[in-house]
Scaffold this motif. Structure first.
Motif, mmCIF file in Angstrom:
data_model
loop_
_atom_site.group_PDB
_atom_site.id
_atom_site.type_symbol
_atom_site.label_atom_id
_atom_site.label_comp_id
_atom_site.label_asym_id
_atom_site.label_seq_id
_atom_site.Cartn_x
_atom_site.Cartn_y
_atom_site.Cartn_z
ATOM 1 N N LYS A 143 35.333 -52.224 116.207
ATOM 2 C CA LYS A 143 35.724 -53.626 116.044
ATOM 3 C C LYS A 143 36.010 -53.988 114.594
ATOM 4 C CE LYS A 143 33.935 -55.974 120.059
ATOM 5 N NZ LYS A 143 35.158 -56.525 120.703
ATOM 6 N N LEU A 144 35.540 -53.166 113.662
ATOM 7 C CA LEU A 144 35.764 -53.449 112.249
ATOM 8 C C LEU A 144 36.941 -52.643 111.698
ATOM 9 C CD1 LEU A 144 32.004 -53.573 111.424
ATOM 10 C CD2 LEU A 144 33.590 -55.505 111.227
ATOM 11 N N ASN A 145 37.779 -52.174 112.630
ATOM 12 C CA ASN A 145 38.992 -51.472 112.222
ATOM 13 C C ASN A 145 38.699 -50.114 111.567
ATOM 14 O OD1 ASN A 145 41.821 -51.478 112.266
ATOM 15 N ND2 ASN A 145 41.943 -52.148 110.119
ATOM 16 N N GLN A 175 28.553 -59.897 112.020
ATOM 17 C CA GLN A 175 29.632 -60.833 111.733
ATOM 18 C C GLN A 175 30.673 -60.811 112.845
ATOM 19 O OE1 GLN A 175 30.218 -59.082 107.764
ATOM 20 N NE2 GLN A 175 29.967 -61.160 107.015
ATOM 21 N N ALA A 176 30.943 -59.592 113.354
ATOM 22 C CA ALA A 176 31.875 -59.485 114.479
ATOM 23 C C ALA A 176 31.305 -60.213 115.696
ATOM 24 C CB ALA A 176 32.121 -58.011 114.814
ATOM 25 N N ARG A 177 30.012 -60.041 115.938
ATOM 26 C CA ARG A 177 29.372 -60.735 117.069
ATOM 27 C C ARG A 177 29.478 -62.249 116.900
ATOM 28 N NH1 ARG A 177 26.586 -57.423 120.329
ATOM 29 N NH2 ARG A 177 26.120 -55.306 119.568
ATOM 30 N N PRO A 251 38.429 -50.801 105.241
ATOM 31 C CA PRO A 251 39.277 -50.862 106.437
ATOM 32 C C PRO A 251 39.307 -52.246 107.090
ATOM 33 C CG PRO A 251 37.644 -49.083 106.610
ATOM 34 C CD PRO A 251 37.331 -49.839 105.366
ATOM 35 N N PHE A 252 38.237 -53.044 106.872
ATOM 36 C CA PHE A 252 38.140 -54.329 107.595
ATOM 37 C C PHE A 252 38.704 -55.513 106.826
ATOM 38 C CE2 PHE A 252 34.216 -53.821 105.240
ATOM 39 C CZ PHE A 252 33.757 -52.564 105.615
ATOM 40 N N VAL A 253 39.318 -55.243 105.669
ATOM 41 C CA VAL A 253 39.949 -56.336 104.900
ATOM 42 C C VAL A 253 41.346 -55.927 104.427
ATOM 43 C CG1 VAL A 253 37.827 -57.459 104.090
ATOM 44 C CG2 VAL A 253 38.760 -55.515 102.818
ATOM 45 N N GLU A 254 42.167 -56.935 104.160
ATOM 46 C CA GLU A 254 43.479 -56.682 103.577
ATOM 47 C C GLU A 254 44.003 -57.975 102.960
ATOM 48 O OE1 GLU A 254 45.011 -53.913 102.970
ATOM 49 O OE2 GLU A 254 46.648 -55.018 102.014
ATOM 50 N N MET A 283 29.945 -56.291 94.258
ATOM 51 C CA MET A 283 30.231 -56.334 95.698
ATOM 52 C C MET A 283 31.633 -55.844 96.035
ATOM 53 S SD MET A 283 30.987 -60.360 96.607
ATOM 54 C CE MET A 283 29.683 -61.212 95.766
ATOM 55 N N GLY A 284 31.806 -55.566 97.335
ATOM 56 C CA GLY A 284 33.121 -55.295 97.877
ATOM 57 C C GLY A 284 33.505 -56.503 98.716
ATOM 58 N N ALA A 285 34.797 -56.773 98.819
ATOM 59 C CA ALA A 285 35.192 -57.998 99.513
ATOM 60 C C ALA A 285 36.670 -57.958 99.867
ATOM 61 C CB ALA A 285 34.914 -59.197 98.617
ATOM 62 N N GLY A 286 37.166 -59.050 100.444
ATOM 63 C CA GLY A 286 38.589 -59.131 100.739
ATOM 64 C C GLY A 286 38.879 -60.163 101.812
ATOM 65 N N MET A 287 40.155 -60.252 102.173
ATOM 66 C CA MET A 287 40.560 -61.146 103.257
ATOM 67 C C MET A 287 40.398 -60.384 104.574
ATOM 68 S SD MET A 287 41.269 -63.790 101.538
ATOM 69 C CE MET A 287 41.972 -64.908 102.758
ATOM 70 N N ALA A 291 43.505 -57.238 112.237
ATOM 71 C CA ALA A 291 43.074 -56.429 113.378
ATOM 72 C C ALA A 291 41.623 -56.744 113.754
ATOM 73 C CB ALA A 291 43.223 -54.934 113.057
ATOM 74 N N VAL A 292 40.805 -57.085 112.753
ATOM 75 C CA VAL A 292 39.405 -57.442 113.038
ATOM 76 C C VAL A 292 39.361 -58.789 113.760
ATOM 77 C CG1 VAL A 292 37.164 -58.003 112.006
ATOM 78 C CG2 VAL A 292 38.514 -56.104 111.073
ATOM 79 N N LEU A 293 40.148 -59.749 113.262
ATOM 80 C CA LEU A 293 40.185 -61.065 113.908
ATOM 81 C C LEU A 293 40.648 -60.936 115.362
ATOM 82 C CD1 LEU A 293 41.785 -63.146 110.976
ATOM 83 C CD2 LEU A 293 39.395 -63.226 111.747
ATOM 84 N N PHE A 308 32.672 -60.529 102.373
ATOM 85 C CA PHE A 308 32.176 -59.744 101.245
ATOM 86 C C PHE A 308 30.860 -59.079 101.630
ATOM 87 C CE2 PHE A 308 30.857 -64.183 100.901
ATOM 88 C CZ PHE A 308 29.478 -64.087 100.791
ATOM 89 N N GLY A 309 30.543 -58.018 100.913
ATOM 90 C CA GLY A 309 29.288 -57.320 101.182
ATOM 91 C C GLY A 309 28.666 -56.877 99.877
ATOM 92 N N MET A 310 27.343 -57.101 99.745
ATOM 93 C CA MET A 310 26.680 -56.639 98.521
ATOM 94 C C MET A 310 25.297 -56.088 98.834
ATOM 95 S SD MET A 310 26.094 -60.311 96.717
ATOM 96 C CE MET A 310 26.279 -61.753 97.747
ATOM 97 N N GLY A 311 24.763 -55.319 97.890
ATOM 98 C CA GLY A 311 23.455 -54.690 98.071
ATOM 99 C C GLY A 311 22.414 -55.325 97.171
HETATM 100 C C1 2NL Z 1 30.467 -53.211 100.194
HETATM 101 C C2 2NL Z 1 31.647 -53.715 100.925
HETATM 102 C C3 2NL Z 1 32.317 -55.390 102.460
HETATM 103 C C4 2NL Z 1 33.002 -56.773 104.261
HETATM 104 C C5 2NL Z 1 32.036 -56.022 103.628
HETATM 105 C C6 2NL Z 1 33.520 -57.740 106.451
HETATM 106 C C7 2NL Z 1 33.024 -58.136 107.663
HETATM 107 C C8 2NL Z 1 33.891 -58.526 108.657
HETATM 108 C C9 2NL Z 1 35.224 -58.498 108.445
HETATM 109 C C10 2NL Z 1 35.667 -58.089 107.222
HETATM 110 CL CL1 2NL Z 1 33.309 -58.988 110.197
HETATM 111 N N1 2NL Z 1 34.839 -57.724 106.249
HETATM 112 N N2 2NL Z 1 32.667 -57.355 105.467
HETATM 113 C C11 2NL Z 1 34.261 -56.864 103.698
HETATM 114 C C12 2NL Z 1 34.522 -56.207 102.497
HETATM 115 C C13 2NL Z 1 33.555 -55.465 101.876
HETATM 116 O O1 2NL Z 1 31.293 -54.656 101.901
HETATM 117 O O2 2NL Z 1 30.631 -52.505 99.250
HETATM 118 N N3 2NL Z 1 29.274 -53.587 100.603
HETATM 119 C C14 2NL Z 1 28.066 -53.177 99.954
#
Ligand code: 2NL
Length: 341
Positions: A143-145, A175-177, A251-254, A283-287, A291-293, A308-311
């Motif tokens: 689901k996250l492409n 987030q997909a849920r 893969p889940f952002v563009e 962090m990693g992030a994006g639009m 395909a995920v939507l 976005f996602g961070m640790g």
């Molecule tokens: C990273 C990168 C990321 C996301 C997480 C996300 C979730 C959905 C759709 C699209 Cl449901 N994106 N999450 C997007 C970009 C980066 O994490 O380095 N995390 C530690």
């Protein structure tokens, strides 16, 4: 060797008697039996032999033996009284003794960081939610492409619990849920544990905390994304901390981006912490990828969003200049005690 004389045996008993003064209760009873026991006490035996001795010897040894008997009895009585008194005294409280400072509990630094991040996003409309750590391949990957045979899945090698059931490699499945269950506008932050088949080394852990954010609505643009991240960074680090966005692939952002903040150690002039770049990656992030939507049942022509996602382990390390991630897992109070507020 010849048998020790009665005289020597008496003096032997006299020297053995020295330990009476320090004996504990058990040893005291034992000694009393050994020396004065009615049947086999060493001194008792000698006293019993006296009548059979020659008169001269009987007089000399008899006086010494009786004297010794009296000395022993006095010593036994004194020690017994002493022990009894010690017993009563030991339950008394020394009111002059300084008190022991009580332990103050606190949250783990990573938990503090997680709460702080979620609180900051709450100010701009994000709801904090949590989800399961055991997930399906479908929600963790498809689901996250991320096709299961795609190279991007390699970085997410994980622990399988059963066929198609695994420990999640990020918190994105939740987030997909959320996208499937709630109609936009959606704004959530998802903190929680994630797992990867990584070694435990200074910068990796096989189980780590992650926070992901997701905002989906009509008309959300890359500018909204940058503004939200800039707000967060200035709130979490400091008002004058600058942010930079570098193009990257997830893969889940563009488009995808990696977000860097001005180095907290050198303020951007270059040092060993930022490897002379002046920036630290947070962090990693994006639009969100169309395909995920669509995969979550949304019309990608109508809705857009950012994620976005961070640790938090990494963020805590950057903020407090912690050199090794393992310190955050070891529960060493000399280390953790420094984070008690
Ligand atoms: C990273 C990168 C990321 C996301 C997480 C996300 C979730 C959905 C759709 C699209 Cl449901 N994106 N999450 C997007 C970009 C980066 O994490 O380095 N995390 C530690």
């Amino acid at each position: 060797m010849s048998k020790p004389s009665l005289h020597d045996r008496l003096e032997g008993i006299a020297s053995a008697a020295a330990v009476i003064a320090t004996a504990d209760a058990n040893r005291l009873n034992q000694l009393r039996l050994e020396l004065l026991g009615r049947k086999a006490g060493h001194l008792t035996e000698i006293l019993r032999m006296l009548p059979d001795l020659a008169p001269d010897e009987r007089r000399a040894l008899g006086a010494r033996a009786n004297q010794l008997k009296q000395q022993l009895e006095t010593a036994f009585d004194r020690r017994e009284r002493e022990l009894k008194e010690l017993m009563t005294r030991s339950v008394q409280v020394d009111v002059t003794m300084p008190g022991r400072a009580s332990w103050r509990g606190a949250q783990h630094p990573v938990t503090q960081v997680v709460d702080e991040i979620c609180d900051i996003f709450r100010e701009i409309g994000f709801t904090r939610i949590v989800g399961p750590e055991v997930e399906t391949e479908e929600y963790n990957f498809t689901k996250l492409n991320i096709p299961l045979d795609h190279p991007a899945a390699d970085a997410h090698d994980t622990f399988y619990v059963g066929s198609g059931i695994l420990l999640r490699t990020h918190t994105s499945p939740m987030q997909a849920r959320t996208l499937e269950r709630y109609a936009p506008p959606v704004r959530v932050v998802v903190p929680g544990q994630a797992y990867r088949r990584d070694p435990f080394d200074p910068s990796h852990a096989p189980a780590f905390e992650q926070i992901e954010g997701l905002a989906v609505d009509e008309g959300i643009s890359f500018a909204d994304f940058k503004a939200a991240i800039d707000f967060f960074v200035k709130r979490f680090f400091s008002r004058d901390t600058t942010v930079r966005f570098r193009p990257s692939f997830f893969p889940f952002v563009e488009p995808g981006a990696e977000v860097d903040v001005q180095c907290q150690v050198c303020r951007g002039s270059g040092c060993s912490t930022c490897k002379r770049t002046g920036y630290l990656e947070i962090m990693g992030a994006g639009m969100v990828h169309p395909a995920v939507l669509e995969g979550c049942g949304l019309d990608a022509e109508r809705y857009t969003g950012y994620a976005f996602g961070m640790g938090p382990h990494r963020i805590a390390m950057l903020r407090y200049a912690i050199p090794d991630i393992r310190l955050l897992f070891e529960s060493d109070m000399r280390f953790l005690g420094q984070f008690v507020e």
